[in-house]
Design an enzyme around this catalytic site. Structure first.
Site, PDB file in Angstrom:
ATOM      1  N   ARG A   1      -4.681  62.265   3.364  1.00  0.00           N
ATOM      2  CA  ARG A   1      -4.834  62.680   4.762  1.00  0.00           C
ATOM      3  C   ARG A   1      -6.303  62.930   5.065  1.00  0.00           C
ATOM      4  O   ARG A   1      -7.045  63.443   4.206  1.00  0.00           O
ATOM      5  CB  ARG A   1      -4.032  63.966   5.038  1.00  0.00           C
ATOM      6  CG  ARG A   1      -2.530  63.775   5.124  1.00  0.00           C
ATOM      7  CD  ARG A   1      -2.098  62.924   6.324  1.00  0.00           C
ATOM      8  NE  ARG A   1      -0.656  62.808   6.443  1.00  0.00           N
ATOM      9  CZ  ARG A   1       0.080  61.774   6.025  1.00  0.00           C
ATOM     10  NH1 ARG A   1      -0.513  60.742   5.433  1.00  0.00           N
ATOM     11  NH2 ARG A   1       1.386  61.756   6.209  1.00  0.00           N
TER      12      ARG A   1
ATOM     13  N   HIS B   1      -5.194  53.369   7.909  1.00  0.00           N
ATOM     14  CA  HIS B   1      -3.971  54.063   7.467  1.00  0.00           C
ATOM     15  C   HIS B   1      -2.860  53.056   7.107  1.00  0.00           C
ATOM     16  O   HIS B   1      -1.760  53.094   7.670  1.00  0.00           O
ATOM     17  CB  HIS B   1      -3.484  55.038   8.543  1.00  0.00           C
ATOM     18  CG  HIS B   1      -2.611  56.138   7.989  1.00  0.00           C
ATOM     19  ND1 HIS B   1      -2.671  57.438   8.419  1.00  0.00           N
ATOM     20  CD2 HIS B   1      -1.653  56.126   7.038  1.00  0.00           C
ATOM     21  CE1 HIS B   1      -1.785  58.179   7.778  1.00  0.00           C
ATOM     22  NE2 HIS B   1      -1.151  57.392   6.922  1.00  0.00           N
TER      23      HIS B   1
HETATM   24  P1  NAP Z   1       4.788  64.221  -3.688  1.00  0.00           P
HETATM   25  O1  NAP Z   1       5.732  63.419  -4.497  1.00  0.00           O
HETATM   26  O2  NAP Z   1       5.294  65.407  -2.955  1.00  0.00           O
HETATM   27  O3  NAP Z   1       3.602  64.661  -4.654  1.00  0.00           O
HETATM   28  C1  NAP Z   1       2.657  65.611  -4.297  1.00  0.00           C
HETATM   29  C2  NAP Z   1       1.832  65.985  -5.512  1.00  0.00           C
HETATM   30  O4  NAP Z   1       0.777  66.854  -5.106  1.00  0.00           O
HETATM   31  C3  NAP Z   1       2.652  66.735  -6.568  1.00  0.00           C
HETATM   32  O5  NAP Z   1       2.250  66.320  -7.849  1.00  0.00           O
HETATM   33  C4  NAP Z   1       2.252  68.202  -6.321  1.00  0.00           C
HETATM   34  O6  NAP Z   1       2.333  69.007  -7.476  1.00  0.00           O
HETATM   35  C5  NAP Z   1       0.806  68.027  -5.929  1.00  0.00           C
HETATM   36  N1  NAP Z   1       0.329  69.194  -5.183  1.00  0.00           N
HETATM   37  C6  NAP Z   1       0.798  69.686  -4.006  1.00  0.00           C
HETATM   38  N2  NAP Z   1       0.114  70.778  -3.644  1.00  0.00           N
HETATM   39  C7  NAP Z   1      -0.791  71.000  -4.623  1.00  0.00           C
HETATM   40  C8  NAP Z   1      -1.789  71.982  -4.847  1.00  0.00           C
HETATM   41  N3  NAP Z   1      -2.001  72.991  -3.981  1.00  0.00           N
HETATM   42  N4  NAP Z   1      -2.532  71.884  -5.980  1.00  0.00           N
HETATM   43  C9  NAP Z   1      -2.326  70.903  -6.874  1.00  0.00           C
HETATM   44  N5  NAP Z   1      -1.401  69.937  -6.712  1.00  0.00           N
HETATM   45  C10 NAP Z   1      -0.652  69.978  -5.605  1.00  0.00           C
HETATM   46  O7  NAP Z   1       4.071  63.290  -2.597  1.00  0.00           O
HETATM   47  P2  NAP Z   1       3.889  61.704  -2.607  1.00  0.00           P
HETATM   48  O8  NAP Z   1       5.120  61.020  -2.186  1.00  0.00           O
HETATM   49  O9  NAP Z   1       3.267  61.312  -3.904  1.00  0.00           O
HETATM   50  O10 NAP Z   1       2.805  61.549  -1.422  1.00  0.00           O
HETATM   51  C11 NAP Z   1       1.572  62.227  -1.460  1.00  0.00           C
HETATM   52  C12 NAP Z   1       0.871  62.153  -0.119  1.00  0.00           C
HETATM   53  O11 NAP Z   1       0.378  60.835   0.122  1.00  0.00           O
HETATM   54  C13 NAP Z   1       1.751  62.419   1.100  1.00  0.00           C
HETATM   55  O12 NAP Z   1       1.928  63.801   1.315  1.00  0.00           O
HETATM   56  C14 NAP Z   1       0.993  61.756   2.224  1.00  0.00           C
HETATM   57  O13 NAP Z   1       0.115  62.667   2.841  1.00  0.00           O
HETATM   58  C15 NAP Z   1       0.168  60.674   1.513  1.00  0.00           C
HETATM   59  N6  NAP Z   1       0.600  59.320   1.903  1.00  0.00           N
HETATM   60  C16 NAP Z   1      -0.307  58.507   2.522  1.00  0.00           C
HETATM   61  C17 NAP Z   1       0.069  57.235   2.874  1.00  0.00           C
HETATM   62  C18 NAP Z   1      -0.890  56.296   3.526  1.00  0.00           C
HETATM   63  O14 NAP Z   1      -0.500  55.221   3.974  1.00  0.00           O
HETATM   64  N7  NAP Z   1      -2.166  56.617   3.563  1.00  0.00           N
HETATM   65  C19 NAP Z   1       1.367  56.784   2.597  1.00  0.00           C
HETATM   66  C20 NAP Z   1       2.245  57.639   1.960  1.00  0.00           C
HETATM   67  C21 NAP Z   1       1.848  58.910   1.618  1.00  0.00           C
HETATM   68  P3  NAP Z   1       3.740  69.311  -8.211  1.00  0.00           P
HETATM   69  O15 NAP Z   1       4.108  67.987  -8.877  1.00  0.00           O
HETATM   70  O16 NAP Z   1       3.427  70.365  -9.171  1.00  0.00           O
HETATM   71  O17 NAP Z   1       4.701  69.677  -7.117  1.00  0.00           O
HETATM   72  C1  GLV Z   2       2.143  57.995   5.560  1.00  0.00           C
HETATM   73  O1  GLV Z   2       1.030  58.385   5.749  1.00  0.00           O
HETATM   74  C2  GLV Z   2       3.191  58.746   4.976  1.00  0.00           C
HETATM   75  O2  GLV Z   2       3.023  59.973   4.825  1.00  0.00           O
HETATM   76  O3  GLV Z   2       4.229  58.155   4.633  1.00  0.00           O
END
Ligand code: NAP
Ligand code: GLV
Length: 313
Positions: free
Chosen positions: A228, A276
């Site tokens: 983000r 994005h």
């Molecule tokens: P997820 O499965 O919820 O993983 C989040 C990770 O971040 C987990 O390992 C979590 O730790 C860690 N985390 C959260 N808060 C933390 C903190 N304060 N300190 C240290 N680690 C922390 O999420 P995901 O599906 O991988 O997606 C991650 C992010 O990618 C999304 O939230 C979104 O913003 C972004 N995204 C971007 C796009 C794009 O097109 N640019 C697309 C999809 C997603 P734990 O494992 O210990 O819970």
């Molecule tokens: C995209 O940014 C998502 O959070 O899936």
């Protein structure tokens, strides 16, 4: 069963068609301003407050993305928007992990193999061999070891690069040096050559990509932000590039999207910008996952991907 759909800037008819095919029993409708008719499930991306306010009949809200920062911000601005007893459920992978892995791997290999520098030499018709980056010290740190970060980290490790991962709770992942919690943050950053951000945006993670963070990396490090825009202190990135502490950045997300035409990032050649797109929400995969979860909820079974609102992801 009644399902309410809202996703701006999309082919809503195609989504409704696919949802209807996956859930033939369901009555589907796209939310329109003024629609307060009851619904059992809402399938949404960045909904307006009026769509969800007062919807006490909802059994679950499905967020059409992995990140839930926007919908949780709505709840902070308008407390009570999200029905108390309906879980908020995010997308889990649905084809995003492979897209994210492609995007980040491309960026890391581009920096490792110095493709930008070779392109600059080609532009000047110069045949010159550059010193390769030593692989053993080309350490990649992945912030966030969730659904996306874990696959990214594991794939990067297959290139023989030292890979570190950082999460909130402690983890053990083959081939990855893992760090957890704020007390291990500096050790995670220490001397890393590439920093990849895949954290959710929560009250704890905003502005995490700042001057202090950059100073802990190796000199001439690279930043890849695919999570983000609110994670990045933009002025600190420009300063770090100007001082040489960072050598380049690949940014897919921005505080303001679309990135305004007069934003200084457009004029900085060491910043690569994409709009994005690193991991798009794919309709077929998302509809399949949501339909399976709705069926499970209707049978009274538990589902995964439920957001913990207090922690913000
Ligand atoms: P997820 O499965 O919820 O993983 C989040 C990770 O971040 C987990 O390992 C979590 O730790 C860690 N985390 C959260 N808060 C933390 C903190 N304060 N300190 C240290 N680690 C922390 O999420 P995901 O599906 O991988 O997606 C991650 C992010 O990618 C999304 O939230 C979104 O913003 C972004 N995204 C971007 C796009 C794009 O097109 N640019 C697309 C999809 C997603 P734990 O494992 O210990 O819970
Ligand atoms: C995209 O940014 C998502 O959070 O899936």
């Amino acid at each position: 069963m009644k399902i309410l759909f809202y996703m701006p800037h999309t082919d809503a008819a195609a989504w409704l068609h696919d949802l209807a095919r996956a859930l033939p029993e369901a009555h589907l409708r796209e939310w329109q301003q003024g629609d307060t008719e009851p619904a059992d499930f809402a399938v949404v991306w960045r909904p307006p407050h009026e769509m969800l306010a007062g919807r006490d009949t909802l059994r679950a809200i499905f967020n059409l993305g992995a990140g839930v920062d926007a919908i949780l911000a709505l709840e902070r601005e308008h407390p009570g928007t999200l029905p108390r007893n309906a879980p908020l459920i995010r997308l889990e992978d649905t084809g995003m992990a492979v897209q994210m892995t492609e995007y980040v791997t491309h960026a890391v290999l581009r920096y490792l193999r110095r493709f930008d520098e070779y392109q600059a030499l080609q532009n000047e018709r110069r045949w010159q061999v550059l010193e390769p980056h030593p692989r053993a010290s080309f350490t990649v740190g992945v912030l966030g070891l969730g659904v996306l970060g874990t696959q990214v980290a594991q794939t990067l490790a297959t290139f023989g690069l030292p890979v570190r991962g950082y999460s909130r709770s402690a983890k053990q992942i083959d081939g990855i040096a893992t760090f957890a919690g704020s007390e291990q943050f500096d050790a995670f950053l220490d001397g890393a050559k590439v920093l990849v951000n895949l954290l959710p945006h929560t009250p704890d993670t905003g502005n995490v990509l700042n001057a202090r963070t950059f100073a802990k990396l190796a000199r001439g490090a690279y930043l890849i932000n695919v999570a983000r825009g609110a994670h990045l202190v933009e002025a600190d990135l420009l300063d770090a590039l100007a001082s040489g502490q960072l050598a380049g950045a690949t940014l897919d997300v921005f505080r303001e999207e679309p990135l305004p035409a007069d934003h200084p990032f457009w004029r900085e050649p060491r910043i690569t910008i994409t709009p994005h797109v690193s991991a798009l929400t794919l309709r077929e995969e998302s509809v399949g996952q949501i339909a399976r979860k709705i069926e499970a909820l209707m049978r009274g079974e538990p589902v995964s991907g439920i957001v913990e609102q207090e922690r913000g992801y």
